[in-house]
Design an enzyme around this catalytic site. Sequence first.
Site, PDB file in Angstrom:
ATOM      1  N   CYS A   1      40.977  45.727  41.267  1.00  0.00           N
ATOM      2  CA  CYS A   1      40.945  44.635  42.252  1.00  0.00           C
ATOM      3  C   CYS A   1      41.169  43.279  41.568  1.00  0.00           C
ATOM      4  CB  CYS A   1      39.662  44.697  43.061  1.00  0.00           C
ATOM      5  SG  CYS A   1      39.862  43.928  44.672  1.00  0.00           S
TER       6      CYS A   1
ATOM      7  N   HIS B   1      39.627  50.068  45.062  1.00  0.00           N
ATOM      8  CA  HIS B   1      38.451  50.412  44.238  1.00  0.00           C
ATOM      9  C   HIS B   1      38.309  51.928  44.108  1.00  0.00           C
ATOM     10  CE1 HIS B   1      36.383  46.408  44.225  1.00  0.00           C
ATOM     11  NE2 HIS B   1      37.216  46.230  45.231  1.00  0.00           N
TER      12      HIS B   1
ATOM     13  N   GLU C   1      36.514  53.543  42.135  1.00  0.00           N
ATOM     14  CA  GLU C   1      35.142  53.934  41.779  1.00  0.00           C
ATOM     15  C   GLU C   1      34.315  54.397  42.972  1.00  0.00           C
ATOM     16  OE1 GLU C   1      36.348  50.886  41.858  1.00  0.00           O
ATOM     17  OE2 GLU C   1      34.856  49.342  42.305  1.00  0.00           O
TER      18      GLU C   1
HETATM   19  N1  GLN Z   1      38.402  37.946  44.615  1.00  0.00           N
HETATM   20  C1  GLN Z   1      39.522  38.833  44.785  1.00  0.00           C
HETATM   21  C2  GLN Z   1      39.987  38.877  46.228  1.00  0.00           C
HETATM   22  O1  GLN Z   1      39.237  38.559  47.131  1.00  0.00           O
HETATM   23  C3  GLN Z   1      39.228  40.211  44.260  1.00  0.00           C
HETATM   24  C4  GLN Z   1      38.125  40.910  45.002  1.00  0.00           C
HETATM   25  C5  GLN Z   1      37.550  42.081  44.264  1.00  0.00           C
HETATM   26  O2  GLN Z   1      37.697  42.201  43.053  1.00  0.00           O
HETATM   27  N2  GLN Z   1      36.834  42.952  44.974  1.00  0.00           N
HETATM   28  O3  GLN Z   1      41.104  39.246  46.496  1.00  0.00           O
END
Ligand code: GLN
Length: 535
Positions: free
Chosen positions: A385, A511, A513
């Site tokens: 992410c 994600h 995970e």
């Molecule tokens: N801050 C970033 C976004 O909102 C990544 C979010 C995250 O890593 N879950 O796109």
Amino acid sequence: MSKKNTKYIFVTGGVTSSLGKGIVSASLGLLLKSRGYKVTIQKLDPYINIDPGTLNPYEHGECYVTEDGAETDLDLGHYERFLNSPTYQNNNVTTGRIYQTVIEKERRGDFLGKTVQVIPHITNEIKRRITILAKEDYDIIITEIGGTVGDIESLPYIESVRQLKWELGENNSMVIHLTLLPFLASSGELKTKPSQHSVRALMESGIMADVLVCRTEHELTKDIRAKLAQFCNVGLENVIECKDMSTIYEVPVYLQKQNFDDVVLKELGLKSDKKADLRDWNTFLKKYKNPKKAVEIALVGKYVSLQDSYKSIAEAFIHAGADLETEVKLRWIYSGDITKENASEIFKGIDGMLIAPGFGDRGIEGKVVAAQFARTHNIPLLGICLGMQIMTIEFARNVLGLSAANSMEFDVSTPEPVISIMEEQKNVIDKGGTMRLGAWKCKLKPGSRLSEIYGTKDISERHRHRYEFNSEYQSAFEKHGMMLSGTNPDTELAETIELKEHPFYIGVQYHPEYKSTVEKPHPLFKALIKAAIKD
Ligand code: GLN
């Protein structure tokens, strides 16, 4: 309503918080599932936030995201990892959500002029949120009540359990009370008095505990068991010891040895000739405890001082590592500490790296240095992410020569917005529940590293972000060997990046995970560990 006679188990906690109700609930869920029952687990959280999505990870640990895009308590992660079955929004209820529903009804006039009160309106809504799960035809619903018995904020939940127990009738529900037996080193004794008091506090609310699960550093003697049974009004066999274990994954096995599942089934009037089959679970434990190899992975993030902030990532490494009979040692690195000057010292001897998800601009430049270090030193890197967004920024700055490249999250007016905000997000004001959330499809390019890792072209993974790879830069990236190997089939949004000329340099906007379980370790974590193993 349900066709089945669904049974309800309520798990309460006494003496202190953080006793591991989530792990005990997940362990019980696993045991009952392996006895052939369809089980789900729900968490009731007594705080007023609508969900933990707006909570700082330092406050509450990781925010766990479900398939349907609910931002939930990290205990739901344990439920999924142990049971290998998905949870949904209805599996996590907060006081905020309860009140929101009741207040919306009041505004609509649904209460027909009545005074709206904690009893019956709030308790009715709590009961509705518990029993609604029965629609999915579960045999058993385990409901974990957050907090500690005696807390002011838990009272409506405890009262709802009392009412429900009465409404459901004999043998259809039970209460498991998790308590702590402190050990007094000076006298060498385990003390039962705090547990007696917390059971009494439950009784003052009209609830008798049916089973006591005792967190303890030492084994319970016969005398202690007898004392607890007598003074807490439970059968001797209903006193279950839950000693500190070297890993949470040992807990189900330890509880089963004391016939915990039999005790529970008896209380619920259920019969099952099938014994809990934990063979696969034990194979996992054996591999986990007897690794043949070891790798060290740097986990770069800004919330590393509270490791619960990255719970699912740490657990995913355990599942994948065990599967490969490899010990994964995590080197937790605070990204704010990393500079170009100290990077080689900080990353000395590591076999792989993971750049973690996150929000806000603190520690960002350190993460960019980490990504550059991994790229230029051929260190296997998985960026998740924000981690993928960082890899994008680093590549744009140092390979494409766009020195001002940035994410609009950190600089709204950056001249090179390689990570930009989605059109539909531009006018969003509320922070809670408004990101791109939950399961989204992704199509992987044939021949890509990722399609090889997954063994398929069509995948679905969970998301939690507001910003995206800016497709205007796609061809420049690809020209320089950074492939956009996965895209959302409906929106064409970039989901994954991978560098061709590198042993393992992969960034994913989703994600992985959240979907790793003991039964199904995630292929991406396995691939990172494999790449990190030096033969
Ligand atoms: N801050 C970033 C976004 O909102 C990544 C979010 C995250 O890593 N879950 O796109």
